[in-house]
Design a protein around this motif. Structure first.
Motif, mmCIF file in Angstrom:
data_model
loop_
_atom_site.group_PDB
_atom_site.id
_atom_site.type_symbol
_atom_site.label_atom_id
_atom_site.label_comp_id
_atom_site.label_asym_id
_atom_site.label_seq_id
_atom_site.Cartn_x
_atom_site.Cartn_y
_atom_site.Cartn_z
ATOM 1 N N UNK A 234 0.861 -0.850 0.356
ATOM 2 C CA UNK A 234 -0.159 -0.266 0.126
ATOM 3 C C UNK A 234 0.727 1.359 -0.196
ATOM 4 N N UNK A 235 2.227 1.301 0.991
ATOM 5 C CA UNK A 235 3.013 2.512 1.140
ATOM 6 C C UNK A 235 3.796 2.796 -0.508
ATOM 7 N N UNK A 236 3.806 1.394 -1.340
ATOM 8 C CA UNK A 236 4.371 2.073 -2.649
ATOM 9 C C UNK A 236 3.728 2.059 -3.436
ATOM 10 N N UNK A 237 2.195 1.513 -3.594
ATOM 11 C CA UNK A 237 1.677 2.377 -4.385
ATOM 12 C C UNK A 237 1.238 3.510 -4.209
ATOM 13 N N UNK A 238 0.952 4.227 -2.842
ATOM 14 C CA UNK A 238 0.609 5.229 -2.900
ATOM 15 C C UNK A 238 1.800 6.206 -3.048
ATOM 16 N N UNK B 182 -0.651 -2.926 -8.053
ATOM 17 C CA UNK B 182 1.014 -4.037 -8.154
ATOM 18 C C UNK B 182 0.999 -4.818 -6.816
ATOM 19 N N UNK B 183 1.421 -6.088 -7.259
ATOM 20 C CA UNK B 183 1.482 -7.391 -6.488
ATOM 21 C C UNK B 183 2.466 -8.194 -7.198
ATOM 22 N N UNK B 184 2.910 -8.992 -6.117
ATOM 23 C CA UNK B 184 4.288 -9.994 -6.962
ATOM 24 C C UNK B 184 5.264 -9.330 -7.866
ATOM 25 N N UNK B 185 6.101 -7.897 -7.557
ATOM 26 C CA UNK B 185 6.330 -7.252 -8.646
ATOM 27 C C UNK B 185 6.016 -7.038 -10.062
ATOM 28 N N UNK B 186 4.597 -7.419 -9.860
ATOM 29 C CA UNK B 186 4.428 -7.164 -11.395
ATOM 30 C C UNK B 186 3.265 -5.832 -11.194
ATOM 31 N N UNK B 187 3.662 -5.055 -11.919
ATOM 32 C CA UNK B 187 2.999 -3.676 -11.708
ATOM 33 C C UNK B 187 2.130 -3.605 -13.039
ATOM 34 N N UNK B 188 0.696 -3.327 -13.125
ATOM 35 C CA UNK B 188 -0.549 -3.307 -14.161
ATOM 36 C C UNK B 188 -0.430 -1.701 -13.986
ATOM 37 N N UNK B 189 -1.133 -1.661 -15.249
ATOM 38 C CA UNK B 189 -1.175 -0.010 -15.916
ATOM 39 C C UNK B 189 -2.084 -0.293 -16.255
ATOM 40 N N UNK B 190 -2.813 0.443 -16.482
ATOM 41 C CA UNK B 190 -4.626 0.944 -17.134
ATOM 42 C C UNK B 190 -4.230 1.693 -18.182
ATOM 43 N N UNK B 191 -5.159 1.758 -19.579
ATOM 44 C CA UNK B 191 -5.038 2.332 -20.337
ATOM 45 C C UNK B 191 -6.364 2.802 -20.951
ATOM 46 N N UNK B 192 -6.149 3.996 -21.413
ATOM 47 C CA UNK B 192 -8.089 4.799 -21.929
ATOM 48 C C UNK B 192 -7.792 3.917 -22.852
ATOM 49 N N UNK B 193 -7.466 3.620 -24.292
ATOM 50 C CA UNK B 193 -7.317 3.048 -25.734
ATOM 51 C C UNK B 193 -6.743 1.748 -26.434
ATOM 52 N N UNK C 179 9.044 0.575 -15.838
ATOM 53 C CA UNK C 179 9.800 -0.013 -14.078
ATOM 54 C C UNK C 179 10.863 1.157 -13.996
ATOM 55 N N UNK C 180 11.182 1.361 -14.948
ATOM 56 C CA UNK C 180 12.812 2.247 -14.328
ATOM 57 C C UNK C 180 12.442 3.066 -13.287
ATOM 58 N N UNK C 181 11.531 3.981 -13.589
ATOM 59 C CA UNK C 181 11.523 5.327 -13.240
ATOM 60 C C UNK C 181 10.696 5.089 -11.895
ATOM 61 N N UNK C 182 10.283 4.471 -12.297
ATOM 62 C CA UNK C 182 8.822 3.746 -10.812
ATOM 63 C C UNK C 182 9.626 2.469 -9.743
ATOM 64 N N UNK C 183 10.786 1.832 -9.753
ATOM 65 C CA UNK C 183 11.407 1.326 -8.774
ATOM 66 C C UNK C 183 12.141 3.203 -8.349
ATOM 67 N N UNK C 184 12.841 3.172 -9.239
ATOM 68 C CA UNK C 184 13.573 4.751 -8.557
ATOM 69 C C UNK C 184 12.940 5.825 -7.905
ATOM 70 N N UNK C 185 11.709 5.711 -7.767
ATOM 71 C CA UNK C 185 10.546 6.350 -6.778
ATOM 72 C C UNK C 185 10.329 5.245 -5.900
ATOM 73 N N UNK C 186 10.085 4.197 -5.762
ATOM 74 C CA UNK C 186 10.435 3.709 -4.684
ATOM 75 C C UNK C 186 11.504 2.959 -3.888
ATOM 76 N N UNK C 187 12.720 3.807 -4.465
ATOM 77 C CA UNK C 187 14.014 3.164 -4.031
ATOM 78 C C UNK C 187 14.733 2.095 -3.931
ATOM 79 N N UNK C 188 13.995 0.810 -4.508
ATOM 80 C CA UNK C 188 14.453 -0.193 -4.691
ATOM 81 C C UNK C 188 13.454 -0.992 -5.821
ATOM 82 N N UNK C 189 14.807 -2.123 -6.501
ATOM 83 C CA UNK C 189 14.021 -2.403 -7.522
ATOM 84 C C UNK C 189 12.506 -3.742 -6.953
ATOM 85 N N UNK C 190 11.298 -2.356 -6.785
ATOM 86 C CA UNK C 190 10.358 -3.947 -5.982
ATOM 87 C C UNK C 190 9.705 -4.465 -7.471
ATOM 88 N N UNK C 191 9.975 -3.854 -8.885
ATOM 89 C CA UNK C 191 8.946 -4.078 -9.543
ATOM 90 C C UNK C 191 10.190 -4.609 -10.624
#
Length: 113
Positions: free
Chosen positions: A29-33, A56-67, A82-94
């Motif tokens: 939940x913290x990572x999602x926030x 976000x579950x088990x290292x898989x980030x699911x991104x929804x798109x409009x079309x 993936x790279x930017x999200x992991x940088x935001x999290x401060x670790x290679x979670x995704x």
């Protein structure tokens, strides 16, 4: 002499929160926030308007798109997301970014002014 021992533990609130956030159910939940708050910085303003973090579950980030068109565009960006999200999290979670077409899951960004 009636004493209430509930407040005797001298753990700081920060230490308690740190321990809680290490538990898997809270850490996710913290990572999602963190990702939600930084989403426009992770994917860019224009892409953020057409995408949303779905799960976000088990290292898989699911991104929804409009079309489907935005899905194709986002698929070109999965490594960067993936790279930017992991940088935001401060670790290679995704480890994987998946794209799904779910227009109802993408909320329009509201701008003030």
């Amino acid at each position: 002499d009636q004493r209430d021992d509930r407040g005797v533990d001298e753990s700081s609130l920060g230490a308690v929160l740190d321990r809680l956030l290490r538990r898997p159910e809270f850490a996710r939940g913290h990572a999602i926030g963190l990702l939600l708050s930084a989403w426009p910085d992770i994917v860019g303003e224009r892409v953020a308007a057409e995408t949303a973090l779905f799960s976000l579950d088990g290292g898989v980030l699911v991104v929804a798109v409009t079309s489907g068109t935005w899905g194709a565009q986002a698929r070109f960006l999965v490594d960067e997301i993936r790279s930017r999200a992991n940088r935001t999290l401060g670790r290679d979670l995704i480890s994987v970014v998946q794209i799904v077409v779910r227009p109802e899951a993408v909320k329009p960004l509201r701008r003030n002014g």
